[in-house]
Write a protein that holds these residues in place. Structure first.
Motif, PDB file in Angstrom:
ATOM      1  N   GLY A 160       0.812  -1.207   0.000  1.00 40.47           N
ATOM      2  CA  GLY A 160       0.000   0.000   0.000  1.00 40.47           C
ATOM      3  C   GLY A 160       0.844   1.254   0.000  1.00 40.47           C
ATOM      4  O   GLY A 160       0.641   2.168  -0.798  1.00 40.47           O
ATOM      5  N   VAL A 161       1.833   1.296   0.918  1.00 36.88           N
ATOM      6  CA  VAL A 161       2.692   2.465   1.055  1.00 36.88           C
ATOM      7  C   VAL A 161       4.140   2.000   1.152  1.00 36.88           C
ATOM      8  O   VAL A 161       4.465   1.130   1.959  1.00 36.88           O
ATOM      9  CB  VAL A 161       2.338   3.289   2.312  1.00 36.88           C
ATOM     10  CG1 VAL A 161       3.239   4.516   2.422  1.00 36.88           C
ATOM     11  CG2 VAL A 161       0.868   3.713   2.282  1.00 36.88           C
ATOM     12  N   ALA A 189       2.363  -1.760   4.416  1.00 34.25           N
ATOM     13  CA  ALA A 189       3.439  -0.803   4.178  1.00 34.25           C
ATOM     14  C   ALA A 189       4.774  -1.520   4.210  1.00 34.25           C
ATOM     15  O   ALA A 189       4.950  -2.504   4.936  1.00 34.25           O
ATOM     16  CB  ALA A 189       3.416   0.308   5.230  1.00 34.25           C
ATOM     17  N   LEU A 190       5.711  -1.009   3.441  1.00 34.01           N
ATOM     18  CA  LEU A 190       7.066  -1.538   3.405  1.00 34.01           C
ATOM     19  C   LEU A 190       8.015  -0.394   3.743  1.00 34.01           C
ATOM     20  O   LEU A 190       7.998   0.647   3.077  1.00 34.01           O
ATOM     21  CB  LEU A 190       7.393  -2.104   2.022  1.00 34.01           C
ATOM     22  CG  LEU A 190       8.829  -2.606   1.806  1.00 34.01           C
ATOM     23  CD1 LEU A 190       9.119  -3.800   2.710  1.00 34.01           C
ATOM     24  CD2 LEU A 190       9.044  -2.978   0.342  1.00 34.01           C
ATOM     25  N   LEU A 191       8.830  -0.580   4.776  1.00 28.77           N
ATOM     26  CA  LEU A 191       9.797   0.422   5.208  1.00 28.77           C
ATOM     27  C   LEU A 191      11.190  -0.052   4.821  1.00 28.77           C
ATOM     28  O   LEU A 191      11.644  -1.106   5.281  1.00 28.77           O
ATOM     29  CB  LEU A 191       9.706   0.625   6.722  1.00 28.77           C
ATOM     30  CG  LEU A 191      10.747   1.529   7.389  1.00 28.77           C
ATOM     31  CD1 LEU A 191      10.718   2.931   6.801  1.00 28.77           C
ATOM     32  CD2 LEU A 191      10.516   1.579   8.900  1.00 28.77           C
ATOM     33  N   ARG A 195       5.863  -2.079  -6.211  1.00 24.20           N
ATOM     34  CA  ARG A 195       4.729  -1.315  -6.718  1.00 24.20           C
ATOM     35  C   ARG A 195       3.870  -0.930  -5.526  1.00 24.20           C
ATOM     36  O   ARG A 195       3.431  -1.791  -4.749  1.00 24.20           O
ATOM     37  CB  ARG A 195       3.926  -2.156  -7.711  1.00 24.20           C
ATOM     38  CG  ARG A 195       2.675  -1.504  -8.272  1.00 24.20           C
ATOM     39  CD  ARG A 195       2.999  -0.408  -9.254  1.00 24.20           C
ATOM     40  NE  ARG A 195       1.770   0.092  -9.900  1.00 24.20           N
ATOM     41  CZ  ARG A 195       1.728   1.162 -10.676  1.00 24.20           C
ATOM     42  NH1 ARG A 195       2.845   1.839 -10.924  1.00 24.20           N
ATOM     43  NH2 ARG A 195       0.601   1.564 -11.214  1.00 24.20           N
ATOM     44  N   ALA A 196       3.659   0.370  -5.319  1.00 19.71           N
ATOM     45  CA  ALA A 196       2.900   0.855  -4.169  1.00 19.71           C
ATOM     46  C   ALA A 196       1.861   1.863  -4.609  1.00 19.71           C
ATOM     47  O   ALA A 196       2.039   2.569  -5.614  1.00 19.71           O
ATOM     48  CB  ALA A 196       3.842   1.493  -3.151  1.00 19.71           C
ATOM     49  N   ALA A 197       0.794   1.956  -3.834  1.00 24.30           N
ATOM     50  CA  ALA A 197      -0.202   2.983  -4.114  1.00 24.30           C
ATOM     51  C   ALA A 197       0.392   4.367  -3.885  1.00 24.30           C
ATOM     52  O   ALA A 197       0.131   5.301  -4.652  1.00 24.30           O
ATOM     53  CB  ALA A 197      -1.427   2.775  -3.229  1.00 24.30           C
ATOM     54  N   TYR A 198       1.217   4.491  -2.819  1.00 26.69           N
ATOM     55  CA  TYR A 198       1.857   5.766  -2.497  1.00 26.69           C
ATOM     56  C   TYR A 198       3.264   5.506  -1.994  1.00 26.69           C
ATOM     57  O   TYR A 198       3.562   4.441  -1.433  1.00 26.69           O
ATOM     58  CB  TYR A 198       1.055   6.524  -1.426  1.00 26.69           C
ATOM     59  CG  TYR A 198      -0.330   6.910  -1.875  1.00 26.69           C
ATOM     60  CD1 TYR A 198      -0.527   8.029  -2.672  1.00 26.69           C
ATOM     61  CD2 TYR A 198      -1.430   6.132  -1.527  1.00 26.69           C
ATOM     62  CE1 TYR A 198      -1.806   8.374  -3.111  1.00 26.69           C
ATOM     63  CE2 TYR A 198      -2.705   6.474  -1.965  1.00 26.69           C
ATOM     64  CZ  TYR A 198      -2.884   7.587  -2.760  1.00 26.69           C
ATOM     65  OH  TYR A 198      -4.137   7.924  -3.192  1.00 26.69           O
ATOM     66  N   LEU A 199       4.128   6.495  -2.156  1.00 31.15           N
ATOM     67  CA  LEU A 199       5.488   6.447  -1.629  1.00 31.15           C
ATOM     68  C   LEU A 199       5.700   7.666  -0.749  1.00 31.15           C
ATOM     69  O   LEU A 199       5.300   8.779  -1.111  1.00 31.15           O
ATOM     70  CB  LEU A 199       6.511   6.421  -2.764  1.00 31.15           C
ATOM     71  CG  LEU A 199       7.991   6.245  -2.404  1.00 31.15           C
ATOM     72  CD1 LEU A 199       8.747   5.549  -3.533  1.00 31.15           C
ATOM     73  CD2 LEU A 199       8.681   7.580  -2.077  1.00 31.15           C
ATOM     74  N   VAL A 200       6.336   7.456   0.402  1.00 36.65           N
ATOM     75  CA  VAL A 200       6.648   8.553   1.312  1.00 36.65           C
ATOM     76  C   VAL A 200       8.154   8.587   1.513  1.00 36.65           C
ATOM     77  O   VAL A 200       8.756   7.601   1.948  1.00 36.65           O
ATOM     78  CB  VAL A 200       5.929   8.413   2.664  1.00 36.65           C
ATOM     79  CG1 VAL A 200       6.249   9.623   3.555  1.00 36.65           C
ATOM     80  CG2 VAL A 200       4.422   8.294   2.468  1.00 36.65           C
ATOM     81  N   ALA A 201       8.762   9.720   1.198  1.00 34.45           N
ATOM     82  CA  ALA A 201      10.203   9.910   1.361  1.00 34.45           C
ATOM     83  C   ALA A 201      10.493  10.435   2.754  1.00 34.45           C
ATOM     84  O   ALA A 201      10.120  11.551   3.094  1.00 34.45           O
ATOM     85  CB  ALA A 201      10.724  10.884   0.314  1.00 34.45           C
TER      86      ALA A 201
END
Length: 469
Positions: free
Chosen positions: A10-11, A34-36, A157-163
């Motif tokens: 997802g993220v 989510a994947l960190l 592949r993610a719905a969103y990416l957060v930097a």
């Protein structure tokens, strides 16, 4: 490079610093996949961001790590000035106030950054998450449906990416988002975690030494045997080797080089203030140091970073789990960028001696009045204000009632019939009159701010509809 197997989530969170870990914890408790990932092989080892402000303590408490923060940290010690090896007197560098019902934390809390990250990592594991170390972002593409990130270990592949990958953010540079800022102080600084043999230096004070070469400060780090050393260089460059650190201590303090028994970590930096021109590009968001870089003065950087994550996490959760429109995510930049800009200005003024470390630095007064998700007012509060703590009327605290990923519909000193039933999304709580709120109906967002307020329920259901399908 092409990848045959593309992992989906997802993220995708890039960077396991305080903001990345806080976001991962928040998403995990919301059931958002989510994947960190983290480029380094382990968590950051230094103390760098060591001050946890009262508002951030509230955030960490909500994330389920309040007890650990309390156990491993401690109040900031009073400053002690030295000259020529002699004590000159104490000077408290911080505003301190007694805890109140509305504000349970009244002073900054020292906790080295490495410990904060360990605590959040442990919480993430409790929630079923983990960090994927030794994994670097090498590129990304996005389209209308998601983001494809190329990593050193494969593709995601993610719905969103957060930097959340720091001031030199690979993601921000890949997006071509500029940062606008200034050099706060042209003098480079050295920061190091050291161990100093007792009784050479006591742990009761934050030791402050001046000098023509630049100031030096040595602060004991609660819950550890370490001190944080910070030293300014008006001339020359810092030597971060153990020998260089020991020589610096001997030259600038009354201590001998051999009093420094261990140099555990050391780094040099140039105090700078900079703000990303925007916090979002399509399905990619910037948070923490990737979005804003602060002077260390006033202890604002880590705190603002964690609160970025806290603001964004619940919004991603509403979109990905509860069917809220993607337009909700526009409010992240609209709410957080003005806050970051204001905090940057404050930390710069504190660094330059133009402002004291007062109430503003505690961040309890920050909020989103007039923002895109703030509607109405009632009693003593306006939408966008931080929701105060206090007795809940049933033996708990209001923060206990708010804790978790839900909204809280709070009625204070009114028995008005509500058009909303208790649900996973909205918890309902009624209490008697309480001065910090006054009389009214308050919808508390999952991040602890008043989203909607009114003397009656007019407009409440329409407001809530923005957050579900």
């Amino acid at each position: 490079m092409e990848f045959n197997n593309v992992k989906e989530t997802g993220v995708l969170i890039v960077g396991a610093g305080p903001s990345g870990l806080a976001l991962a914890c928040d998403l995990a408790r919301r059931g958002v996949p989510a994947l960190l990932v983290e480029q380094a092989a382990a968590l950051f080892p230094g103390s760098r961001g060591k001050g946890v402000q009262p508002r951030t303590r509230e955030v960490l408490d909500d994330l389920g790590v309040g007890d650990a923060v309390r156990a491993h940290g401690g109040p900031a010690p009073v400053g002690l000035a030295w000259r020529d090896g002699k004590r000159q007197g104490e000077h408290d560098m911080f505003r301190r106030s007694a805890p109140t019902d509305a504000e349970p934390y009244g002073e900054p809390w020292l906790l080295p950054q490495w410990r904060t990250q360990e605590i959040l990592h442990a919480r993430l594991r409790e929630l079923g998450g983990e960090i994927t170390f030794s994994t670097a972002l090498t590129g990304l593409d996005q389209d209308a449906d998601g983001v494809t990130a190329r990593l050193s270990t494969g593709a995601v592949r993610a719905a969103y990416l957060v930097a959340t990958d720091g001031g030199r953010s690979t993601v921000r540079r890949a997006l071509g988002i500029p940062m606008t800022g200034e050099t706060v102080d042209p003098s480079p600084m050295l920061v190091a975690d050291v161990r100093i043999a007792e009784p050479a230096l006591d742990r009761l004070n934050w030791h402050l030494m001046g000098g023509e070469a630049g100031y030096t400060a040595i602060c004991p780090l609660p819950g550890t045997a370490d001190f944080q050393l910070v030293s300014q260089f008006k001339d020359g460059e810092p030597d971060t080797s153990p020998e260089g650190v020991r020589a610096l201590v001997a030259a600038r303090t009354h201590l001998a080089a051999e009093d420094v028994t261990e140099v555990r970590w050391a780094s040099d930096f140039r105090p700078r203030a900079a703000l990303a021109d925007r916090f979002r590009e399509g399905r990619v968001f910037l948070a923490g140091d990737a979005a804003h870089v602060h002077s260390p003065a006033g202890g604002q950087g880590l705190n603002t970073s964690v609160q970025d994550a806290y603001n964004l996490g619940w919004k991603l959760g509403q979109v990905l789990r509860h069917g809220a429109g993607a337009g909700l995510l526009d409010s992240y930049e609209e709410e957080r960028r003005p806050v970051a800009a204001g905090v940057l200005g404050m930390s710069t003024r504190i660094h330059r001696g133009q402002q004291e470390r007062g109430a503003e630095a505690q961040q309890l007064g920050l909020g989103y009045r007039g923002g895109p998700l703030s509607v109405g007012r009632a009693g003593a509060l306006e939408a966008g204000d931080r929701a105060p703590d206090g007795p809940s009327g049933d033996g708990r605290r209001l923060f206990d009632v708010f804790r978790g990923p839900h909204f809280t519909l709070l009625t204070v000193d009114t028995d008005t019939e509500l058009p909303v039933a208790e649900s996973e999304l909205v918890h309902i709580h009624r209490t008697g009159r309480y001065e910090a709120y006054g009389r009214g109906i308050f919808l508390v967002r999952p991040d602890g701010y008043i989203g909607w307020a009114g003397e009656d329920v007019t407009g409440l259901t329409g407001y809530l509809a923005r957050f579900t399908r």
